[in-house]
Scaffold this motif. Structure first.
Motif, PDB file in Angstrom:
ATOM      1  N   SER A 194     -47.785  39.363 -48.255  1.00  0.00           N
ATOM      2  CA  SER A 194     -48.198  38.042 -47.785  1.00  0.00           C
ATOM      3  C   SER A 194     -49.679  38.022 -47.418  1.00  0.00           C
ATOM      4  N   TYR A 195     -50.138  39.080 -46.773  1.00  0.00           N
ATOM      5  CA  TYR A 195     -51.542  39.199 -46.369  1.00  0.00           C
ATOM      6  C   TYR A 195     -52.444  39.141 -47.596  1.00  0.00           C
ATOM      7  N   ARG A 196     -52.121  39.944 -48.608  1.00  0.00           N
ATOM      8  CA  ARG A 196     -52.957  39.970 -49.800  1.00  0.00           C
ATOM      9  C   ARG A 196     -52.919  38.626 -50.530  1.00  0.00           C
ATOM     10  N   ALA A 197     -51.749  37.980 -50.558  1.00  0.00           N
ATOM     11  CA  ALA A 197     -51.646  36.683 -51.223  1.00  0.00           C
ATOM     12  C   ALA A 197     -52.571  35.663 -50.574  1.00  0.00           C
ATOM     13  N   ALA A 198     -52.635  35.669 -49.243  1.00  0.00           N
ATOM     14  CA  ALA A 198     -53.527  34.741 -48.544  1.00  0.00           C
ATOM     15  C   ALA A 198     -54.983  35.036 -48.876  1.00  0.00           C
ATOM     16  N   LEU A 199     -55.331  36.310 -48.940  1.00  0.00           N
ATOM     17  CA  LEU A 199     -56.718  36.685 -49.217  1.00  0.00           C
ATOM     18  C   LEU A 199     -57.115  36.389 -50.655  1.00  0.00           C
ATOM     19  N   THR A 200     -56.224  36.630 -51.606  1.00  0.00           N
ATOM     20  CA  THR A 200     -56.576  36.381 -52.997  1.00  0.00           C
ATOM     21  C   THR A 200     -56.700  34.886 -53.307  1.00  0.00           C
ATOM     22  N   GLU A 201     -56.107  34.051 -52.447  1.00  0.00           N
ATOM     23  CA  GLU A 201     -56.294  32.606 -52.594  1.00  0.00           C
ATOM     24  C   GLU A 201     -57.684  32.185 -52.124  1.00  0.00           C
ATOM     25  N   HIS A 202     -58.289  32.994 -51.249  1.00  0.00           N
ATOM     26  CA  HIS A 202     -59.601  32.667 -50.675  1.00  0.00           C
ATOM     27  C   HIS A 202     -60.478  33.926 -50.678  1.00  0.00           C
ATOM     28  N   PRO A 203     -60.803  34.455 -51.852  1.00  0.00           N
ATOM     29  CA  PRO A 203     -61.486  35.755 -51.918  1.00  0.00           C
ATOM     30  C   PRO A 203     -62.883  35.781 -51.309  1.00  0.00           C
ATOM     31  N   HIS A 204     -63.578  34.645 -51.293  1.00  0.00           N
ATOM     32  CA  HIS A 204     -64.949  34.651 -50.790  1.00  0.00           C
ATOM     33  C   HIS A 204     -65.039  34.864 -49.274  1.00  0.00           C
ATOM     34  N   ILE A 205     -63.954  34.581 -48.571  1.00  0.00           N
ATOM     35  CA  ILE A 205     -63.984  34.752 -47.116  1.00  0.00           C
ATOM     36  C   ILE A 205     -63.573  36.164 -46.708  1.00  0.00           C
ATOM     37  N   VAL A 206     -63.156  36.984 -47.657  1.00  0.00           N
ATOM     38  CA  VAL A 206     -62.672  38.336 -47.337  1.00  0.00           C
ATOM     39  C   VAL A 206     -63.707  39.170 -46.578  1.00  0.00           C
ATOM     40  N   PRO A 207     -65.000  39.136 -46.933  1.00  0.00           N
ATOM     41  CA  PRO A 207     -65.960  39.931 -46.154  1.00  0.00           C
ATOM     42  C   PRO A 207     -65.976  39.588 -44.670  1.00  0.00           C
ATOM     43  N   VAL A 208     -65.728  38.339 -44.323  1.00  0.00           N
ATOM     44  CA  VAL A 208     -65.665  37.953 -42.910  1.00  0.00           C
ATOM     45  C   VAL A 208     -64.391  38.507 -42.276  1.00  0.00           C
ATOM     46  N   LEU A 209     -63.283  38.383 -42.975  1.00  0.00           N
ATOM     47  CA  LEU A 209     -62.020  38.917 -42.471  1.00  0.00           C
ATOM     48  C   LEU A 209     -62.058  40.433 -42.334  1.00  0.00           C
ATOM     49  N   ALA A 210     -62.777  41.091 -43.226  1.00  0.00           N
ATOM     50  CA  ALA A 210     -62.829  42.558 -43.217  1.00  0.00           C
ATOM     51  C   ALA A 210     -63.515  43.111 -41.979  1.00  0.00           C
ATOM     52  N   ARG A 211     -64.274  42.274 -41.288  1.00  0.00           N
ATOM     53  CA  ARG A 211     -64.944  42.738 -40.066  1.00  0.00           C
ATOM     54  C   ARG A 211     -63.974  42.889 -38.899  1.00  0.00           C
ATOM     55  N   GLY A 212     -62.757  42.376 -39.043  1.00  0.00           N
ATOM     56  CA  GLY A 212     -61.778  42.470 -37.970  1.00  0.00           C
ATOM     57  C   GLY A 212     -61.572  41.133 -37.294  1.00  0.00           C
ATOM     58  N   PRO A 213     -60.558  41.049 -36.404  1.00  0.00           N
ATOM     59  CA  PRO A 213     -60.196  39.760 -35.815  1.00  0.00           C
ATOM     60  C   PRO A 213     -61.144  39.253 -34.740  1.00  0.00           C
ATOM     61  N   GLY A 214     -61.902  40.141 -34.101  1.00  0.00           N
ATOM     62  CA  GLY A 214     -62.810  39.680 -33.045  1.00  0.00           C
ATOM     63  C   GLY A 214     -62.069  38.895 -31.991  1.00  0.00           C
ATOM     64  N   ARG A 215     -62.460  37.620 -31.822  1.00  0.00           N
ATOM     65  CA  ARG A 215     -61.786  36.732 -30.859  1.00  0.00           C
ATOM     66  C   ARG A 215     -60.955  35.659 -31.560  1.00  0.00           C
ATOM     67  N   ARG A 216     -60.726  35.802 -32.852  1.00  0.00           N
ATOM     68  CA  ARG A 216     -60.027  34.768 -33.600  1.00  0.00           C
ATOM     69  C   ARG A 216     -58.535  34.787 -33.268  1.00  0.00           C
ATOM     70  N   PRO A 217     -57.977  33.683 -32.802  1.00  0.00           N
ATOM     71  CA  PRO A 217     -56.584  33.670 -32.339  1.00  0.00           C
ATOM     72  C   PRO A 217     -55.560  34.084 -33.392  1.00  0.00           C
ATOM     73  N   ALA A 218     -55.634  33.511 -34.595  1.00  0.00           N
ATOM     74  CA  ALA A 218     -54.653  33.850 -35.629  1.00  0.00           C
ATOM     75  C   ALA A 218     -54.795  35.304 -36.053  1.00  0.00           C
ATOM     76  N   GLY A 219     -56.037  35.768 -36.174  1.00  0.00           N
ATOM     77  CA  GLY A 219     -56.267  37.165 -36.532  1.00  0.00           C
ATOM     78  C   GLY A 219     -55.721  38.114 -35.480  1.00  0.00           C
ATOM     79  N   LEU A 220     -55.880  37.749 -34.215  1.00  0.00           N
ATOM     80  CA  LEU A 220     -55.350  38.577 -33.132  1.00  0.00           C
ATOM     81  C   LEU A 220     -53.828  38.562 -33.118  1.00  0.00           C
ATOM     82  N   ARG A 221     -53.224  37.426 -33.481  1.00  0.00           N
ATOM     83  CA  ARG A 221     -51.765  37.384 -33.562  1.00  0.00           C
ATOM     84  C   ARG A 221     -51.250  38.309 -34.653  1.00  0.00           C
ATOM     85  N   VAL A 222     -51.984  38.399 -35.756  1.00  0.00           N
ATOM     86  CA  VAL A 222     -51.602  39.326 -36.826  1.00  0.00           C
ATOM     87  C   VAL A 222     -51.652  40.763 -36.315  1.00  0.00           C
TER      88      VAL A 222
END
Length: 227
Positions: A94-122
């Motif tokens: 599921s994680y990869r499917a979400a990323l492959t739908e939006h590949p250009h944002i992957v470099p931002v996601l790759a930095r980690g969740p930081g303070r992002r609520p959804a990222g922290l929930r993951v």
């Protein structure tokens, strides 16, 4: 009684800004996003964006978090019957499917969740599920990091797209084992998804071996000596 006229355009909101920024990132990449460009797309003045976001980086963080929110976490619910192996596998898909739908944002996601609520929930769901399954906290942390490296790396590029579809590009005299490499480009999805699934199963199988070495006290037993 006179009525106030409705605004011709919907009022500016965080959601509208994120939606517009997401569309720009998907279509043109991270460099296309600027507060000036977004303001033009939304039909507002540039400074009005700062009522919702302090800068471009915050906007991109929000776009990344919107993608994280698309990742299925239901397999980590206590009521779900899947064991940690199946849950980890299905979450990664599921994680990869979400990323492959939006590949250009992957470099931002790759930095980690930081303070992002959804990222922290993951991160919280994965860590909690691994600890709940019996992994020591340190190992659960390693597993979360390992999976993020693997999944984001997979979504960042395409192995198959790295080969051109010109069969004359791979002279057998120079590359005796690449005679069919020119066919990879047209089979990109099949190759990339097959490679991901192969790697994912290898990771989960390897973790299963480590898990079986866990002692009841939560430490790892030493591997048996070879004769």
């Amino acid at each position: 009684m006179c009525r106030m006229a409705r605004p011709r355009k919907p009022l500016l909101s965080r959601d509208r800004i994120v939606e517009a920024a997401s569309a720009l990132v998907d279509s043109e990449g991270l460099d296309a996003v600027s507060t000036r460009r977004l303001a033009a797309e939304l039909g507002v003045s540039g400074p009005s964006l700062y009522n919702h976001f302090r800068n471009k980086d915050e906007i991109l963080d929000a776009v990344a978090d919107a993608v994280s929110a698309q990742i299925d976490l239901s397999m980590f619910d206590e009521s779900d019957p899947r064991d940690w192996r199946a849950a980890l596998h299905d979450w990664a898909v599921s994680y990869r499917a979400a990323l492959t739908e939006h590949p250009h944002i992957v470099p931002v996601l790759a930095r980690g969740p930081g303070r992002r609520p959804a990222g922290l929930r993951v991160a919280d769901a994965v860590f909690g599920a691994m600890v709940g399954a019996g992994w020591p906290p340190a190992q659960a942390t390693y597993i979360g990091a390992l999976m993020r490296y693997f999944i984001t790396g997979s979504a960042l590029g395409s192995f198959a797209r790295g080969f051109v579809d010109d069969e004359t590009a791979y002279d057998p005299a120079d590359y005796p084992h690449l005679g069919q490499a020119h066919l990879l480009a047209e089979r990109r999805r099949q190759v990339d998804e097959g490679a991901f699934e192969t790697g994912l199963r290898a990771l989960v199988d390897g973790l299963s071996v480590q898990y079986e070495l866990l002692a009841p006290g939560g430490t790892v037993r030493p591997a048996p000596k070879r004769s």
